[in-house]
Scaffold this active site. Structure first.
Site, PDB file in Angstrom:
ATOM      1  N   LEU A   1       0.849  -1.190   0.000  1.00  0.00           N
ATOM      2  CA  LEU A   1       0.000   0.000   0.000  1.00  0.00           C
ATOM      3  C   LEU A   1       0.878   1.231   0.000  1.00  0.00           C
ATOM      4  CD1 LEU A   1      -2.516  -0.618   2.942  1.00  0.00           C
ATOM      5  CD2 LEU A   1      -2.709  -1.390   0.581  1.00  0.00           C
ATOM      6  N   CYS A   2       0.470   2.254  -0.743  1.00  0.00           N
ATOM      7  CA  CYS A   2       1.172   3.538  -0.649  1.00  0.00           C
ATOM      8  C   CYS A   2       0.802   4.175   0.691  1.00  0.00           C
ATOM      9  CB  CYS A   2       0.742   4.455  -1.789  1.00  0.00           C
ATOM     10  SG  CYS A   2       1.241   6.171  -1.526  1.00  0.00           S
ATOM     11  N   VAL A   3       1.818   4.525   1.478  1.00  0.00           N
ATOM     12  CA  VAL A   3       1.578   5.044   2.834  1.00  0.00           C
ATOM     13  C   VAL A   3       0.760   6.333   2.826  1.00  0.00           C
ATOM     14  CG1 VAL A   3       3.874   6.156   2.900  1.00  0.00           C
ATOM     15  CG2 VAL A   3       2.653   5.697   5.029  1.00  0.00           C
TER      16      VAL A   3
END
Lengths: 122, 122
Positions: A78-80
């Site tokens: 996941l992109c933070v």
């Protein structure tokens, strides 16, 4: 040499494009293509939410991601930034994402792109 | 593990402020740029609005991410292409907030796009 694929998911769990992404990954794996990872960006990060409840007669997208992770050890990133702004966190006390997803940065997308022969976004 | 640099094209086709697509795409461009990956930006359909000068998103409480476009050159992102037809359809003058925008007809736009190994669209 085995072909390598990376997939970018920008659609929410209830989108048919997410279901298509899963079908696409399964087909690639059946063809013995190596899937180096899936990168979830924008609304795609919602696929990791523990609080997601989809009607029982609908496509159970989380179960499918879990199966891909367990069966094929498929990295799910996941992109933070995208996760944080949608209230998702993996911090131990308050984690609200499934543990088969990893919170990463956009740098991971660079890595996946360079590892893969092909990058596909649905 | 093989890591080969890939050329990335980011295809922008949504208007700048009603969704976060433009900002999300720019974030990817800057990260790929900072990893020294060859990156080009393409603007078509309502995406062309992202390059038009003199906009005031603060009026609708949106951060003006368009200002960050001026940083692209520091990341060596110099290939910025816009579709001439999309400008014409919207009766927009070639009045851009950055300098090195190349205006291409549909055929050249498509040709340039196809020269990239990875295409992400927002």
């Amino acid at each position: 040499m085995k072909q390598k694929l990376a997939v970018v998911v920008t659609t929410p769990p209830f989108s048919n494009l997410t279901a298509t992404a899963i079908a696409y990954i399964e087909a690639a794996l059946e063809e013995e293509i190596t899937v180096v990872g899936v990168f979830f960006y924008q609304k795609g990060v919602l696929n990791a939410s523990k609080h997601l409840v989809l009607a029982s007669d609908e496509f159970q997208v989380i179960e499918q991601w879990k199966k891909l992770y367990i069966t094929h050890n498929l990295p799910l990133h996941l992109c933070v930034t995208a996760a944080q702004k949608r209230g998702l966190s993996d911090e131990s006390e308050v984690s609200n994402i499934h543990d088969f997803f990893t919170i990463s940065g956009l740098g991971e997308l660079v890595e996946l792109s360079n590892m893969a022969d092909r990058v596909v976004q649905l | 593990m093989t890591t080969k640099t890939k050329s990335l094209a980011i295809l922008n086709s949504t208007a700048p402020f009603s969704k976060t697509n433009g900002k999300d795409a720019l974030d990817i461009a800057l990260i790929f740029g900072s990893y020294e990956q060859p990156t080009s930006l393409f603007f078509q359909a309502d995406g062309v609005w992202q390059l038009i000068d003199n906009q005031n998103p603060e009026a609708i409480k949106v951060k003006n991410y368009l200002k960050t476009f001026s940083a692209l050159e520091f990341y060596d992102i110099e290939n910025i292409y816009i579709c001439r037809n999309s400008l014409k359809e919207r009766k927009l003058a070639e009045n851009f907030h950055i300098d090195n925008v190349q205006i291409l007809n549909a055929e050249d736009f498509s040709e340039k796009l196809s020269q990239h190994q990875v295409i992400l669209r927002f």
